[in-house]
Every structure is written in structure tokens, then in C-alpha cells.
Write a protein that holds these residues in place. Structure first.
Motif, PDB file in Angstrom:
ATOM      1  N   PHE A  63       8.783  17.417  -0.277  1.00 54.17           N
ATOM      2  CA  PHE A  63       8.540  17.428   0.925  1.00 54.17           C
ATOM      3  C   PHE A  63       8.506  15.874   1.507  1.00 54.17           C
ATOM      4  O   PHE A  63       8.709  14.979   0.959  1.00 54.17           O
ATOM      5  N   PRO A  64       8.728  15.947   2.953  1.00 55.61           N
ATOM      6  CA  PRO A  64       8.447  14.481   3.719  1.00 55.61           C
ATOM      7  C   PRO A  64       7.336  13.723   3.343  1.00 55.61           C
ATOM      8  O   PRO A  64       6.252  14.058   2.868  1.00 55.61           O
ATOM      9  N   SER A  65       7.682  12.592   3.540  1.00 54.10           N
ATOM     10  CA  SER A  65       6.579  11.282   3.230  1.00 54.10           C
ATOM     11  C   SER A  65       5.621  11.431   4.629  1.00 54.10           C
ATOM     12  O   SER A  65       5.814  12.039   5.590  1.00 54.10           O
ATOM     13  N   PHE A  66       4.482  10.704   4.075  1.00 54.10           N
ATOM     14  CA  PHE A  66       3.277  10.816   5.146  1.00 54.10           C
ATOM     15  C   PHE A  66       2.463   9.673   5.203  1.00 54.10           C
ATOM     16  O   PHE A  66       2.822   8.688   4.061  1.00 54.10           O
ATOM     17  N   ASP A  67       1.599   9.551   5.983  1.00 52.73           N
ATOM     18  CA  ASP A  67       0.829   8.187   6.110  1.00 52.73           C
ATOM     19  C   ASP A  67      -0.545   8.239   5.522  1.00 52.73           C
ATOM     20  O   ASP A  67      -0.878   9.300   4.985  1.00 52.73           O
ATOM     21  N   ALA A  75       0.770  -1.300  -0.154  1.00 45.74           N
ATOM     22  CA  ALA A  75      -0.187  -0.013   0.043  1.00 45.74           C
ATOM     23  C   ALA A  75       1.003   1.299   0.010  1.00 45.74           C
ATOM     24  O   ALA A  75       0.609   2.048   0.600  1.00 45.74           O
ATOM     25  N   THR A  76       1.932   1.346  -0.693  1.00 39.74           N
ATOM     26  CA  THR A  76       2.742   2.261  -1.010  1.00 39.74           C
ATOM     27  C   THR A  76       2.572   3.116  -2.488  1.00 39.74           C
ATOM     28  O   THR A  76       2.506   2.484  -3.227  1.00 39.74           O
ATOM     29  N   LEU A  77       2.571   4.324  -2.132  1.00 38.89           N
ATOM     30  CA  LEU A  77       2.337   5.252  -3.458  1.00 38.89           C
ATOM     31  C   LEU A  77       3.600   6.170  -3.534  1.00 38.89           C
ATOM     32  O   LEU A  77       3.883   7.010  -2.749  1.00 38.89           O
ATOM     33  N   PHE A  78       4.082   6.281  -4.688  1.00 40.75           N
ATOM     34  CA  PHE A  78       5.024   7.231  -5.008  1.00 40.75           C
ATOM     35  C   PHE A  78       4.064   8.335  -5.961  1.00 40.75           C
ATOM     36  O   PHE A  78       3.596   7.980  -7.089  1.00 40.75           O
ATOM     37  N   LEU A 130       0.350  15.168  -5.724  1.00 42.83           N
ATOM     38  CA  LEU A 130       0.187  15.182  -4.356  1.00 42.83           C
ATOM     39  C   LEU A 130       1.419  15.097  -3.349  1.00 42.83           C
ATOM     40  O   LEU A 130       2.330  14.050  -3.555  1.00 42.83           O
ATOM     41  N   TYR A 131       1.694  16.237  -2.738  1.00 40.48           N
ATOM     42  CA  TYR A 131       2.704  15.954  -1.563  1.00 40.48           C
ATOM     43  C   TYR A 131       2.158  17.031  -0.500  1.00 40.48           C
ATOM     44  O   TYR A 131       1.266  17.592  -0.767  1.00 40.48           O
ATOM     45  N   ASP A 132       3.096  16.897   0.490  1.00 38.67           N
ATOM     46  CA  ASP A 132       2.626  17.566   1.944  1.00 38.67           C
ATOM     47  C   ASP A 132       3.196  18.762   1.829  1.00 38.67           C
ATOM     48  O   ASP A 132       4.193  19.230   2.664  1.00 38.67           O
ATOM     49  N   GLY A 133       2.461  19.848   0.893  1.00 35.19           N
ATOM     50  CA  GLY A 133       3.303  21.152   0.747  1.00 35.19           C
ATOM     51  C   GLY A 133       2.323  21.884  -0.116  1.00 35.19           C
ATOM     52  O   GLY A 133       1.343  21.220  -0.821  1.00 35.19           O
TER      53      GLY A 133
END
Ligand SMILES: [Zn+2]
Ligand SMILES: [Zn+2]
Length: 261
Positions: A221-225, A176-179, A184-187
Motif C-alpha cells: 500500500f501507499p506511503s504515509f506520514d 526520520a524515514t522508516l521502511f 505496519l502498512y496502511d491496509g
């Protein structure tokens, strides 16, 4: 401005699930692309390759240890700068022409690349006004639903136009990993490039929300859940006046977990 030597340009961090994050810390965070290396049994995968101002092959040994496919999440300058260093290159059909014929304009190097995006400059002879991405025609053209097979791991190509026409995300259902690339990223997301499309962007976000994602490695930006993933997409869709459909949550398949690989 200070110059950084080639051996100090990249920062390499090994994460869980045989994923390695490669970064360019002297580029300011907003412009700094995440380069992802994924170790497979038979071959490795690189998702994006950075600005290309210092050779990845020469200075980051992990990218030369095995057979490797260099995938482009899309073709903006910050993601494809070192693609020309790899023999095996993949990009979505809608941006194949850009990877083969990059210009300062069509990769967005113009207007983004100036000395101001750096905290310290790459080594000589780098110059922001002359910066350009080298051409790297794809050896494999990707379509939605295609699979990148590393032997023991498979990544499905999810076409996510909106930020750019050939943007893709790579989805590994087993973990369940998405690149996610730049859709979409956290920024702060970029929705106004010359080839962005607002309608496609909404459709891509609605589609992404249906994936039972557990961990996201974005273009910046950093990875997230998964919880943050659903929160970000729902807030974005609500900002566009859309009612977000109910989200799905990750349910581990039988045998999933540490030690079960
Ligand atoms: Zn981009
Ligand atoms: Zn980017």
C-alpha cells in the motif's frame, strides 16, 4: 487470462530523498509488495525484491547501476522473489534459514499464489501451481541494532517480530524515514501466518510507536506520514485492549531541510 510482457511488468516511481518505488501493478493491491530502492553515496540498498516472476536486474536498470545490498524485510514470497539475482543479500538471523531454503509452504506461496492474485499474468513460462522462490542464502545476517551504511546514509535495523519471526524495519534517523515491511502498512495487516506471534506483534508495535517517524514506506500500500503512522499504531493497540503510550513527534535536527544534505 492475459499475459503481460516482461518490459511492462514493473512500474518505477522516483520519490523524494533518493527513494525509488518499484511495483508490480498486475498483482492485485493486497498481494503486491512494495520494492524500495535507496540511492546512497557509496552503494545502494534494495528493500525487498518482489515475487520474482520477472527479472528485476534485466528490466529495472536502477538496481544494476551501483553496488547494492538487497535486504529482506522478511521472507514471505512476495518480498524475496528476486533476491537470488543479487550478490549481496541481508536478512535477520531468525529467517536466514528460510531465505536459504525456501519452500512453497514456508514462504506462504502455498496457499496464497493462484491466478486469482493477478489482474494479468506474468509472461510465459510462468505458472501459479509451479511458482516457487529460488534459494538465496544470505551473505550478511542482521541483528537488532545493526547498521546498513550506504556512505552518506545509515539505516538502523529494528527487529520487529510478530508478522513473522525475522521481520525488520529500517530506520534512518536523519530523515526520520522508516521502511516498515509487513509489521505496519496502511491496509489490512496479516497477524495469522503460521509463524506469527501475537505477543511479539504487540511489543513490536509499542516499540515502533516510540520512534519519531516522519515518513513511512511500508511493505504494501501507499506511503504515509508520521501522523498517520501514530494513528494506525494507536488504533491497532487499542483494538488489542492496550493503552498506547504518548507518541513522540519528529523534531528536525539542526541543519535538516531541503538543500542541507
Ligand atoms: Zn509478509
Ligand atoms: Zn507482504
Amino acid at each position: 487470462m492475459q499475459r503481460i510482457s516482461a518490459d511492462k511488468w514493473y512500474e518505477v516511481r522516483r520519490l523524494a530523498d533518493d527513494v525509488t518505488a518499484i511495483g508490480e501493478p498486475y498483482i492485485q493491491e493486497f498481494y503486491r509488495c512494495n520494492i524500495w530502492h535507496v540511492r546512497g553515496r557509496d552503494r545502494d540498498m534494495l528493500v525487498d525484491s518482489g515475487m520474482g516472476v520477472v527479472s528485476l536486474r534485466e528490466w529495472v536498470p536502477v538496481v544494476t547501476e551501483r553496488d547494492l545490498i538487497a535486504v529482506a524485510s522478511h521472507t514471505h514470497f512476495d518480498h524475496i522473489g528476486c533476491h537470488h539475482e543479487f550478490e549481496c543479500r541481508a536478512v535477520h538471523a531468525a529467517e536466514a534459514d528460510l531465505l536459504a531454503n525456501p519452500t512453497r509452504q514456508n514462504t506462504l506461496a502455498d496457499p496464497y499464489v493462484t491466478d486469482e492474485i493477478f489482474d494479468a499474468l506474468p509472461p510465459e513460462p510462468y505458472c501459479s501451481a509451479c511458482y516457487a522462490v529460488k534459494r538465496a542464502p544470505a551473505t550478511r545476517i542482521l541483528q537488532d541494532g545493526d547498521v546498513i551504511d550506504l556512505g552518506d546514509r545509515v539505516f538502523e535495523v529494528i527487529h520487529t517480530p510478530g508478522h513473522s519471526p525475522g521481520g525488520i524495519a529500517l530506520w534512518e534517523a536523519r530523515t526520520a524515514t522508516l521502511f516498515s515491511g509487513d509489521i505496519l502498512y496502511d491496509g489490512p495487516l496479516i497477524e495469522d501466518t503460521y509463524h506469527a506471534n501475537a505477543q511479539d506483534y504487540v511489543a513490536s508495535m509499542e516499540r515502533l510507536l516510540r520512534l519519531p517517524v516522519r515518513i513511512v514506506h511500508g511493505g504494501h500500500f501507499p506511503s504515509f506520514d508520521g501522523a498517520r503512522y501514530r494513528q494506525l499504531i494507536r488504533a491497532w493497540l487499542e483494538g488489542k485492549g492496550r493503552t498506547a503510550p504518548p507518541a513522540r513527534r519528529f523534531r528536525p535536527p539542526a541543519g535538516f531541510g531541503p538543500g542541507n544534505r
